[in-house]
Design a protein around this motif. Structure first.
Motif, PDB file in Angstrom:
ATOM      1  N   TRP A  12       0.878  -1.179  -0.072  1.00  0.00           N
ATOM      2  CA  TRP A  12       0.089  -0.025  -0.053  1.00  0.00           C
ATOM      3  C   TRP A  12       0.994   1.202   0.001  1.00  0.00           C
ATOM      4  N   ILE A  13       1.982   1.251   0.793  1.00  0.00           N
ATOM      5  CA  ILE A  13       2.742   2.502   0.967  1.00  0.00           C
ATOM      6  C   ILE A  13       3.249   2.479  -0.592  1.00  0.00           C
ATOM      7  N   LEU A  14       3.939   1.517  -1.179  1.00  0.00           N
ATOM      8  CA  LEU A  14       4.572   1.630  -2.611  1.00  0.00           C
ATOM      9  C   LEU A  14       3.626   2.326  -3.405  1.00  0.00           C
ATOM     10  N   ALA A  15       2.318   1.518  -3.613  1.00  0.00           N
ATOM     11  CA  ALA A  15       1.342   2.107  -4.336  1.00  0.00           C
ATOM     12  C   ALA A  15       0.784   3.407  -4.025  1.00  0.00           C
ATOM     13  N   ALA A  16       1.051   4.066  -2.711  1.00  0.00           N
ATOM     14  CA  ALA A  16       0.621   5.704  -2.639  1.00  0.00           C
ATOM     15  C   ALA A  16       1.789   6.319  -3.287  1.00  0.00           C
ATOM     16  N   GLY A  17       3.062   5.832  -3.110  1.00  0.00           N
ATOM     17  CA  GLY A  17       4.181   6.260  -3.522  1.00  0.00           C
ATOM     18  C   GLY A  17       4.314   6.583  -5.199  1.00  0.00           C
ATOM     19  N   VAL A  18       3.760   5.515  -5.788  1.00  0.00           N
ATOM     20  CA  VAL A  18       3.611   5.689  -7.326  1.00  0.00           C
ATOM     21  C   VAL A  18       2.394   6.684  -7.632  1.00  0.00           C
ATOM     22  N   LEU A  19       1.271   6.384  -7.030  1.00  0.00           N
ATOM     23  CA  LEU A  19       0.182   7.339  -7.329  1.00  0.00           C
ATOM     24  C   LEU A  19       0.705   8.984  -6.893  1.00  0.00           C
ATOM     25  N   GLY A  20       1.454   9.042  -5.688  1.00  0.00           N
ATOM     26  CA  GLY A  20       2.054  10.423  -5.440  1.00  0.00           C
ATOM     27  C   GLY A  20       2.810  10.849  -6.804  1.00  0.00           C
ATOM     28  N   LEU A  21       3.773  10.026  -7.247  1.00  0.00           N
ATOM     29  CA  LEU A  21       4.696  10.561  -8.321  1.00  0.00           C
ATOM     30  C   LEU A  21       3.469  11.010  -9.591  1.00  0.00           C
ATOM     31  N   LEU A  22       2.540  10.114  -9.798  1.00  0.00           N
ATOM     32  CA  LEU A  22       1.647  10.468 -11.027  1.00  0.00           C
ATOM     33  C   LEU A  22       0.949  11.894 -10.778  1.00  0.00           C
ATOM     34  N   VAL A  23       0.422  11.859  -9.369  1.00  0.00           N
ATOM     35  CA  VAL A  23      -0.378  13.168  -9.097  1.00  0.00           C
ATOM     36  C   VAL A  23       0.665  14.379  -9.043  1.00  0.00           C
ATOM     37  N   GLY A  24       1.950  14.340  -8.625  1.00  0.00           N
ATOM     38  CA  GLY A  24       2.773  15.217  -8.778  1.00  0.00           C
ATOM     39  C   GLY A  24       3.254  15.717  -9.971  1.00  0.00           C
ATOM     40  N   SER A  25       3.204  15.056 -10.916  1.00  0.00           N
ATOM     41  CA  SER A  25       3.146  15.407 -12.688  1.00  0.00           C
ATOM     42  C   SER A  25       2.049  16.279 -13.047  1.00  0.00           C
ATOM     43  N   PHE A  26       0.780  15.945 -12.116  1.00  0.00           N
ATOM     44  CA  PHE A  26      -0.303  17.047 -12.657  1.00  0.00           C
ATOM     45  C   PHE A  26      -0.232  18.098 -11.701  1.00  0.00           C
ATOM     46  N   LEU A  27       0.431  18.058 -10.530  1.00  0.00           N
ATOM     47  CA  LEU A  27       0.569  19.162  -9.596  1.00  0.00           C
ATOM     48  C   LEU A  27       1.262  20.199 -10.380  1.00  0.00           C
ATOM     49  N   LEU A  70       6.893  10.919  -2.214  1.00  0.00           N
ATOM     50  CA  LEU A  70       7.408  10.755  -0.765  1.00  0.00           C
ATOM     51  C   LEU A  70       6.623  11.154   0.458  1.00  0.00           C
ATOM     52  N   LEU A  71       5.840  12.074   0.020  1.00  0.00           N
ATOM     53  CA  LEU A  71       4.802  12.613   1.153  1.00  0.00           C
ATOM     54  C   LEU A  71       3.592  11.638   0.993  1.00  0.00           C
ATOM     55  N   SER A  72       3.289  11.047   0.029  1.00  0.00           N
ATOM     56  CA  SER A  72       2.096  10.374  -0.357  1.00  0.00           C
ATOM     57  C   SER A  72       2.268   8.837   0.445  1.00  0.00           C
ATOM     58  N   ALA A  73       3.421   8.703   0.238  1.00  0.00           N
ATOM     59  CA  ALA A  73       4.044   7.190   1.023  1.00  0.00           C
ATOM     60  C   ALA A  73       3.756   7.481   2.380  1.00  0.00           C
ATOM     61  N   ALA A  74       4.322   8.752   2.677  1.00  0.00           N
ATOM     62  CA  ALA A  74       4.342   8.832   4.370  1.00  0.00           C
ATOM     63  C   ALA A  74       2.956   8.763   5.054  1.00  0.00           C
ATOM     64  N   VAL A  75       1.858   9.480   4.157  1.00  0.00           N
ATOM     65  CA  VAL A  75       0.756   9.372   4.745  1.00  0.00           C
ATOM     66  C   VAL A  75       0.142   8.229   4.864  1.00  0.00           C
ATOM     67  N   VAL A  76       0.390   7.407   3.749  1.00  0.00           N
ATOM     68  CA  VAL A  76      -0.460   5.946   4.039  1.00  0.00           C
ATOM     69  C   VAL A  76       0.393   4.998   4.965  1.00  0.00           C
ATOM     70  N   TRP A  77       1.733   5.327   4.878  1.00  0.00           N
ATOM     71  CA  TRP A  77       2.352   4.703   6.109  1.00  0.00           C
ATOM     72  C   TRP A  77       1.959   4.975   7.393  1.00  0.00           C
ATOM     73  N   LYS A  78       1.550   6.319   7.689  1.00  0.00           N
ATOM     74  CA  LYS A  78       0.833   6.798   8.888  1.00  0.00           C
ATOM     75  C   LYS A  78      -0.438   6.119   9.345  1.00  0.00           C
ATOM     76  N   PHE A  79      -1.191   6.251   8.200  1.00  0.00           N
ATOM     77  CA  PHE A  79      -2.696   5.926   8.413  1.00  0.00           C
ATOM     78  C   PHE A  79      -3.213   4.887   8.173  1.00  0.00           C
ATOM     79  N   GLY A  80      -2.207   3.850   7.142  1.00  0.00           N
ATOM     80  CA  GLY A  80      -2.682   2.676   6.614  1.00  0.00           C
ATOM     81  C   GLY A  80      -3.735   2.838   5.655  1.00  0.00           C
ATOM     82  N   PRO A  81      -4.286   1.945   4.795  1.00  0.00           N
ATOM     83  CA  PRO A  81      -5.246   1.879   3.670  1.00  0.00           C
ATOM     84  C   PRO A  81      -6.298   2.186   4.244  1.00  0.00           C
ATOM     85  N   THR A  82      -6.715   3.448   4.645  1.00  0.00           N
ATOM     86  CA  THR A  82      -7.984   3.848   5.189  1.00  0.00           C
ATOM     87  C   THR A  82      -8.522   5.111   4.608  1.00  0.00           C
TER      88      THR A  82
END
Length: 285
Positions: A9-24, A112-124
């Motif tokens: 989940w953390i890895l998936a969040a990191g990859v999603l964060g990379l993609l969203v970062g491109s849009f940002l 990195l920040l997206s992965a950190a968020v999911v690391w803290k809260f889990g898949p919730t």
């Protein structure tokens, strides 16, 4: 895989964060130009004058990514977060103009920040809300850093989302969210006017008030003083370092929004831990 390992989940969040970062990056670069063009058209309309005929800058969603120098559309492989920039050597494939390092930095930060968020809260559900919170803070910080604007188009949705989440409640109760938003806005608003009355200068913009109000809606009034202190500390260290390295003149104003956002995200992620260690160091109960 996602069911077997929380790290997936953390890895998936990191990859999603990379993609969203491109849009940002698109939001950071295009939203201010779009805002300026709309302000210009509104001014012509208010003054009952003929429009200057200039076309609106590219929109955020519909227009494809292109080189800002030669305007050539980018291939899909050039849009791969971080790696696309590295493979191109930081230069446009077509005109060889340099590509700002902002692109990979924002993408990497999003990952990195997206992965950190999911690391803290889990898949919730709080993790999903935390991801939206994180991405909006990145966009606001990038825009303020480049233009010294904190657009209402991002500040207000962040504020209203924090208030709406308090109805569940997710992070704070509704009373705390409302008080946090009101106190957050009024605190910096008061500092702004006091500074202006004493010096005749504007120390910050109204966008800073709204951003702190949004943080108050997400975390309640108890987070506001730590966020202000942390943002001031981060700003002082950053500004002092830039001045010492002679990369920023003393008389040139620095945007305060990125420091508020950094402090707000830090407290959102680690406020309890920071408060606990501060209490231990000072002997507080």
């Amino acid at each position: 895989m996602l069911q077997l390992s929380p790290w997936a989940w953390i890895l998936a969040a990191g990859v999603l964060g990379l993609l969203v970062g491109s849009f940002l990056n698109v939001v950071i670069l295009r939203l201010p130009e779009r805002m300026k063009a709309e302000w210009r058209r509104d001014a012509y309309d208010t003054l009952d004058m003929a429009d200057d005929g200039q076309p609106l800058p590219p929109g955020i969603v519909r227009e494809p990514s292109h080189c800002p120098h030669c305007k050539h559309p980018l291939a899909a492989r050039d849009n791969i977060p971080v790696f696309g920039w590295l493979l191109l050597g930081g230069r446009c494939r077509y005109c060889k103009a340099p590509i700002s390092i902002q692109y990979p930095l924002v993408e990497l930060l999003g990952g990195l920040l997206s992965a950190a968020v999911v690391w803290k809260f889990g898949p919730t559900w709080p993790a999903l809300a935390g991801l939206v919170f994180t991405w909006m803070l990145i966009a606001l910080s990038g825009i303020d850093f480049r233009t010294q604007y904190l657009p209402d188009q991002l500040n207000f949705p962040l504020l209203w989302l924090g208030l709406l989440l308090s109805l569940l409640p997710m992070f704070v109760m509704p009373q705390a969210a409302i008080l946090g938003a009101a106190i957050g806005y009024l605190s910096l608003w008061s500092v702004y006017w006091l500074f202006k009355l004493l010096t005749g200068k504007e120390g910050m913009g109204y966008g800073d008030f709204k951003l702190l109000a949004a943080l108050g809606a997400w975390m309640g009034p108890g987070a506001l003083l730590p966020v202000i202190l942390l943002s001031s500390l981060i700003g002082a260290l950053t500004g002092g370092s830039l001045i010492l390295m002679r990369k920023h003149a003393r008389e040139i104003p620095m945007p305060f929004g990125p420091f508020i956002a950094a402090a707000g995200w830090t407290w959102f992620m680690a406020g309890d831990w920071l408060w606990q260690h501060y209490a231990q160091l000072t002997g507080m109960r």
